[in-house]
Motif scaffolding. Structure first.
Motif, mmCIF file in Angstrom:
data_model
loop_
_atom_site.group_PDB
_atom_site.id
_atom_site.type_symbol
_atom_site.label_atom_id
_atom_site.label_comp_id
_atom_site.label_asym_id
_atom_site.label_seq_id
_atom_site.Cartn_x
_atom_site.Cartn_y
_atom_site.Cartn_z
ATOM 1 N N GLY A 450 0.783 -1.223 0.000
ATOM 2 C CA GLY A 450 0.000 0.000 0.000
ATOM 3 C C GLY A 450 0.813 1.270 0.000
ATOM 4 N N ILE A 451 2.011 1.235 -0.542
ATOM 5 C CA ILE A 451 2.836 2.441 -0.637
ATOM 6 C C ILE A 451 2.303 3.293 -1.787
ATOM 7 C CG2 ILE A 451 5.182 3.308 -0.968
ATOM 8 C CD1 ILE A 451 6.201 0.676 0.162
ATOM 9 N N PRO A 452 2.030 4.562 -1.551
ATOM 10 C CA PRO A 452 1.240 5.326 -2.516
ATOM 11 C C PRO A 452 1.947 5.758 -3.794
ATOM 12 C CG PRO A 452 1.860 6.715 -0.646
ATOM 13 C CD PRO A 452 2.321 5.330 -0.324
ATOM 14 N N HIS A 453 3.271 5.839 -3.812
ATOM 15 C CA HIS A 453 3.945 6.449 -4.967
ATOM 16 C C HIS A 453 5.060 5.543 -5.488
ATOM 17 C CE1 HIS A 453 1.831 10.198 -4.123
ATOM 18 N NE2 HIS A 453 2.164 10.022 -2.857
ATOM 19 N N LEU A 454 5.158 5.464 -6.816
ATOM 20 C CA LEU A 454 6.175 4.661 -7.497
ATOM 21 C C LEU A 454 6.887 5.518 -8.533
ATOM 22 C CD1 LEU A 454 7.531 1.926 -8.220
ATOM 23 C CD2 LEU A 454 5.625 1.540 -9.806
ATOM 24 N N PHE A 455 8.218 5.487 -8.518
ATOM 25 C CA PHE A 455 9.027 6.259 -9.461
ATOM 26 C C PHE A 455 9.991 5.315 -10.173
ATOM 27 C CE2 PHE A 455 7.747 9.027 -6.027
ATOM 28 C CZ PHE A 455 7.270 10.154 -6.692
ATOM 29 N N ASP A 456 10.082 5.488 -11.492
ATOM 30 C CA ASP A 456 10.957 4.659 -12.320
ATOM 31 C C ASP A 456 12.207 5.439 -12.709
ATOM 32 O OD1 ASP A 456 9.075 2.659 -12.221
ATOM 33 O OD2 ASP A 456 8.112 3.228 -14.100
ATOM 34 N N LEU A 457 13.354 4.817 -12.525
ATOM 35 C CA LEU A 457 14.614 5.396 -12.976
ATOM 36 C C LEU A 457 15.172 4.524 -14.101
ATOM 37 C CD1 LEU A 457 16.525 6.520 -9.755
ATOM 38 C CD2 LEU A 457 15.565 7.979 -11.551
ATOM 39 N N PRO A 458 15.410 5.079 -15.274
ATOM 40 C CA PRO A 458 15.931 4.286 -16.399
ATOM 41 C C PRO A 458 17.423 4.024 -16.255
ATOM 42 C CG PRO A 458 15.698 6.568 -17.050
ATOM 43 C CD PRO A 458 15.168 6.491 -15.647
ATOM 44 N N ILE A 459 17.921 3.150 -17.076
ATOM 45 C CA ILE A 459 19.366 2.913 -17.154
ATOM 46 C C ILE A 459 19.966 4.024 -18.008
ATOM 47 C CG2 ILE A 459 21.167 1.331 -17.908
ATOM 48 C CD1 ILE A 459 19.206 -0.953 -17.509
ATOM 49 N N ARG A 460 20.815 4.840 -17.399
ATOM 50 C CA ARG A 460 21.441 5.948 -18.106
ATOM 51 C C ARG A 460 22.932 5.959 -17.787
ATOM 52 N NH1 ARG A 460 17.363 6.177 -20.497
ATOM 53 N NH2 ARG A 460 15.965 7.938 -20.879
ATOM 54 N N PRO A 461 23.799 5.964 -18.805
ATOM 55 C CA PRO A 461 25.242 6.046 -18.535
ATOM 56 C C PRO A 461 25.610 7.304 -17.758
ATOM 57 C CG PRO A 461 24.829 5.408 -20.815
ATOM 58 C CD PRO A 461 23.509 5.799 -20.244
ATOM 59 N N SER A 462 24.897 8.399 -18.002
ATOM 60 C CA SER A 462 25.227 9.654 -17.308
ATOM 61 C C SER A 462 24.970 9.535 -15.803
ATOM 62 C CB SER A 462 24.400 10.805 -17.888
ATOM 63 O OG SER A 462 23.007 10.553 -17.738
ATOM 64 N N LEU A 463 23.942 8.783 -15.403
ATOM 65 C CA LEU A 463 23.641 8.628 -13.986
ATOM 66 C C LEU A 463 24.749 7.856 -13.281
ATOM 67 C CD1 LEU A 463 21.612 9.070 -11.707
ATOM 68 C CD2 LEU A 463 20.454 6.971 -12.411
ATOM 69 N N SER A 464 25.252 6.837 -13.935
ATOM 70 C CA SER A 464 26.361 6.071 -13.363
ATOM 71 C C SER A 464 27.642 6.889 -13.341
ATOM 72 C CB SER A 464 26.569 4.787 -14.164
ATOM 73 O OG SER A 464 27.687 4.071 -13.695
ATOM 74 N N ALA A 465 27.879 7.648 -14.427
ATOM 75 C CA ALA A 465 29.111 8.450 -14.508
ATOM 76 C C ALA A 465 29.125 9.558 -13.466
ATOM 77 C CB ALA A 465 29.244 9.033 -15.911
ATOM 78 N N SER A 466 27.965 10.161 -13.203
ATOM 79 C CA SER A 466 27.916 11.240 -12.218
ATOM 80 C C SER A 466 28.231 10.727 -10.824
ATOM 81 C CB SER A 466 26.539 11.907 -12.237
ATOM 82 O OG SER A 466 25.525 10.990 -11.844
ATOM 83 N N GLY A 467 27.830 9.502 -10.534
ATOM 84 C CA GLY A 467 28.138 8.930 -9.231
ATOM 85 C C GLY A 467 29.620 8.705 -9.036
#
Length: 608
Positions: A450-467
């Motif tokens: 019953g958790i009200p909100h769901l967010f999807d994060l795609p696979i992005r090279p930029s997201l990995s590189a920024s980390g």
């Protein structure tokens, strides 16, 4: 507006030692109260009724006579010569300032007129003494009528402003901003048509604060007498919703958000870091705590100039490092890298890092939880008054199994899970969307728990590189798709935390009118009533129940039927602290309150 004309007699028409004024009111309905009140309060005018009333166009006129002198070198001789010269102040008869004829005579003449009216006449002090109380009566009545009229007018104007502002509804609380207590420092100047007030929101990161400001300007400016509106936006001071004795470092933190996955390698730290900097970008004061002592990720994902934590030698507290306005604490900044130690020692290190840090005033403290549901996680959840939790998962079934354990742990500890972030859920290529790890894990968590909100994060090279680069993705590309998703997550966190705080603050209250305790447990629509004596008799602490034998130490007759609580304060999301007249502080969990004997047929007061 009343037009008042002031005529000063030219020197050729008056004695050299006298100054004269004539006030004329051009409307019979205009009241001279304000003017007369000013004159009567001034230390330079003393008036008495003039018997010789004149008539003008068939209307009876009344006048007041004043004796005064202008200062002169030969003042004494001039006084004797002109002691009975007088000035008449004519005004229409008004019901707000009744004048009565009197037979009294002045015992002495009045000298000099007010410098505020005739400063260019070199007038100075005056003296007078009269043997009748009519002056004080007239003065008191005029001032009283004027003050009452001004008070009523101001009260009406303020009511108009508040009524206009009550049209603005907070979508999170479902009530108007006046009832929410957002309107502060209301100042109304009806004479010039200016209204000033401050809107104090629950958080500076409120996503609709611009809408509130715009609507407030519009509804107040629509009032017919308003010409100028000054609206100032602010936020409530940082204050925890936990009423117990908190460590010094946590006493000025409003909300503590746990980001958890209970499984490693799903992108939990990536979500925690980007969420923290998103909230900071929304205007909030934010701190970020890396609770993973075995494998701290924060030193890699951010690049502060000072990469070592400092100690305040006087207070023996930790000074956090800072990066782009976000305060950071991690065991990786302690100069010892990763920890190699047993569980109890790790729990102590985490406790010390978190509770002895000088966080200052924070709106949100984001805690990057270590994976698992063991001793370290339980210690964190019990020591820290968590406001809410964000769950991070991936589409695989194995990830769902571990995440479910974490959700149940938070549920048992009464920490609400407000959102699920499904990381690495898909990628786009050749105009198509691919799901390399399957689908449905995140939605399954939402549906099952019953958790009200769901967010999807795609696979992005930029997201990995920024980390890996030390610059969070929301900072490197604030207008990108990833930043937009985190912006939505930030809005969700702000709104849900505000709702939780509101629900917790009003979950258990005492109605002194009907003498009952009202209970409405958070996340429940049911409201019920309890008798105060019933709540006090059901205390389960060691003072009321023997811990070894379970024998009831507190007897039924020990508690009077008319007992009333002195104070009720929330203790996080699971209980309230009730202070009784005998000084006893009772911890009453929501679960226990729900099992107590309830009152029925409680009389409801009808509004007058």
């Amino acid at each position: 507006m009343d037009k008042r004309e002031v005529h000063i007699f030219p020197p050729s028409l008056r004695p050299s030692s006298l100054c004269s004024l004539v006030f004329t009111f051009n409307s019979l309905t205009s009241s001279p109260c304000s003017l007369l009140s000013h004159l009567l309060h001034s230390p330079v005018f003393f008036l008495y009724p003039n018997r010789n009333c004149s008539r003008q166009k068939g209307k009876k006129r009344r006048s007041l006579i004043v004796y005064y002198y202008r200062q002169h070198k030969h003042t004494q001789r001039r006084r004797e010569k002109h002691s009975k010269e007088m000035l008449s102040l004519h005004t229409s008869s008004s019901p707000t300032l009744p004048f009565h004829h009197s037979t009294f005579q002045p015992k002495a003449c009045v000298h000099a007129v007010s410098s505020s009216f005739l400063s260019h006449r070199n007038v100075k002090s005056l003296w007078a003494s009269f043997g009748h109380s009519s002056f004080s009566s007239i003065t008191a009545k005029a001032a009283s009528v004027e003050a009452n009229a001004s008070t009523v007018s101001l009260h009406t104007a303020e009511s108009d402003v508040l009524k206009a502002l009550s049209q603005i509804i907070d979508p999170d609380f479902g009530t108007d901003i006046v009832s929410c207590g957002f309107v502060k420092d209301l100042l109304v100047n009806e004479a010039v048509g200016e209204v000033s007030f401050r809107l104090e929101l629950t958080t500076p990161a409120c996503p609709i604060k611009d809408m509130f400001e715009q609507k407030a300007n519009e509804v107040v400016a629509a009032l017919p007498w308003v010409r100028k509106v000054n609206v100032t936006m602010s936020a409530q001071p940082a204050k925890p919703m936990f009423a117990g004795a908190l460590p010094m470092g946590l006493q000025t933190i409003s909300n503590i958000i746990a980001v958890s996955s209970c499984k490693g390698g799903v992108g939990k730290s990536t979500v925690a870091v980007n969420l923290a900097f998103t909230l900071a970008g929304m205007g909030a004061r934010v701190g970020l705590f890396d609770a993973d002592v075995y494998g701290p990720s924060l030193p890699t994902m951010v690049s502060p100039e000072n990469r070592l934590l400092e100690m305040n030698p006087e207070k023996k507290t930790i000074i956090p490092t800072d990066y782009l306005g976000v305060k950071l604490v991690s065991f990786g900044f302690a100069g010892q890298g990763r920890a190699i130690m047993r569980g109890p020692m790790v729990s102590g290190v985490i406790n010390q890092l978190l509770t002895t840090t000088e966080w200052g005033e924070l709106d949100y403290l984001v805690v990057d939880m270590p994976p698992g549901t063991g001793d370290i996680q339980l210690t964190l959840c019990q020591v820290v008054p968590l406001t809410a939790a964000v769950i991070v998962t991936t589409p695989q079934k194995l990830a769902f199994i571990d995440v479910a354990k974490g959700v149940r742990m938070f549920s048992k500890l009464k920490v609400p899970c407000i959102a699920v972030v499904e990381n690495m859920c898909h990628f786009d290529a050749d105009g198509k969307r691919y799901y390399p790890f399957g689908r449905g894990s995140g939605s399954q968590v939402v549906q099952q728990f019953g958790i009200p909100h769901l967010f999807d994060l795609p696979i992005r090279p930029s997201l990995s590189a920024s980390g890996d680069s030390g610059v969070p993705e929301v900072v490197a590309d604030p207008q990108g798709e990833i930043a937009s998703t985190f912006q939505d997550l930030g809005v969700c966190v702000v709104q849900q935390c505000a709702k939780i705080r509101q629900q917790v603050s009003t979950a258990v209250t005492y109605d002194r009118t009907i003498k009952v305790i009202k209970v409405k447990v958070p996340a429940s629509d049911e409201e019920f009533y309890l008798h105060p004596a019933t709540v006090r008799r059901n205390d389960q602490s060691a003072q009321s129940v023997d811990e070894w034998t379970g024998e009831q130490k507190l007897q039924y007759t020990d508690i009077p039927e008319d007992i009333e609580p002195e104070e009720i304060r929330p203790m996080g999301n699971y209980a309230v602290s009730i202070t009784w007249p005998d000084g006893f502080s009772q911890i009453a969990p929501y679960d226990q309150l729900q099992e107590m004997e309830r009152l029925v047929d409680v009389p409801q007061l009808t509004p007058a």
